[in-house]
Design an enzyme around this catalytic site. Structure first.
Site, short mmCIF file in Angstrom:
data_model
loop_
_atom_site.label_atom_id
_atom_site.label_comp_id
_atom_site.label_asym_id
_atom_site.label_seq_id
_atom_site.Cartn_x
_atom_site.Cartn_y
_atom_site.Cartn_z
N ASN A 267 46.34 50.91 38.56
CA ASN A 267 47.30 51.19 37.49
C ASN A 267 46.59 51.56 36.20
OD1 ASN A 267 49.52 48.51 38.52
ND2 ASN A 267 49.51 50.65 39.16
N ASP B 283 58.01 45.23 42.75
CA ASP B 283 57.89 46.68 42.88
C ASP B 283 59.26 47.30 42.64
OD1 ASP B 283 56.60 49.08 43.38
OD2 ASP B 283 56.98 48.99 45.53
#
Length: 259
Positions: A86, A37
């Protein structure tokens, strides 16, 4: 002992070697799950005009990460690269760049060492070219016996559980069983066998970069008894020392498996 931040100084190497010696007799996780991340933040902080720079740097770091895992004896690594969320929410150009980067990564990993590559996720939701690259990488490496690399692409933990239950129902129906019999016989072990990771050990250790402390729909079923380790570094800035500290920390924990 302090370590240089660039990962190349002599003090840093001394510290790395000391950590490795400490881990020589320590228990090593069989399965490590990684949630990389912070790629977009990394690119923004460095002044890049596109998140693609961060995603590409993050992909390069994942290749390093897999080498670190392989070198200490980890047998399975799961990388969370692209979620179903996503696919729905990312800006179209960023998503296009990310899909290209993931395809390049999968292709490269299929030629690394003796690694076996496996796709985890819903291939039918992916662009056909990416789905083909992932399938080719899986086919190319299916007989290898080295590090098992799961690539979570078009993945969601809740969706994985739904797919597992659907698979169980379809198989039971094909065998001519009744719903009553299925309801009476269904077990956690049976569901586990039908997950994307069926036949693999559950992750012993889940690592997430960038200081975020959430699961984000990753390996929800499999991580029921996992240990978690959160690293402040943004994904592309992850260092080997951060990884070795995570392994050292894991080795000191008293795993209770829910008891």
């Amino acid at each position: 002992m302090s370590a240089s931040s660039d990962g190349r100084g002599p003090l840093y190497r001394l510290y790395i070697n000391r950590l490795r010696r400490q881990l020589e007799s320590a228990p090593v996780p069989r399965h490590v799950a990684m949630m990389i991340d912070g790629n977009r933040r990394w690119a923004r902080q460095l002044g890049y005009d596109s998140a693609a720079h961060g995603h590409r740097a993050g992909a390069a770091k994942m290749r390093e990460f897999l080498e670190w895992c392989d070198d200490v004896g980890v047998r399975v690594v799961s990388l969370y690269l692209l979620s179903n969320d996503n696919l729905r929410k990312r800006d179209s150009q960023e998503l296009s760049d990310l899909i290209e980067i993931i395809a390049e990564l999968a292709e490269e990993l299929s030629h690394e060492r003796d690694w076996r590559v496996q796709h985890m996720g819903r291939a039918h939701l992916l662009p056909p070219d990416l789905a083909r690259v992932l399938a080719d990488a899986e086919t190319r490496t299916k007989d290898r016996t080295g590090l098992h690399v799961n690539l979570a692409v078009g993945y969601g933990g809740r969706g994985e559980i739904v797919d597992a239950v659907r698979s169980i129902i379809a198989q039971h129906d094909q065998d001519g069983g009744s719903l009553e019999a299925l309801a009476a016989s269904l077990t956690p072990e049976q569901i586990g066998e039908h997950l994307y990771t069926g036949g693999q050990p559950d992750p012993d250790l889940v690592i997430r970069t960038s200081g975020e402390q959430r699961l984000s729909d990753f390996l929800l079923w499999q991580s029921a008894h996992s240990e978690f380790y959160f690293v402040e570094a943004l994904g592309p800035d992850l260092r080997e020392v951060d990884f070795l500290r995570a392994i050292r920390d894991y080795a000191t924990r008293d795993r209770r498996y829910g008891s």
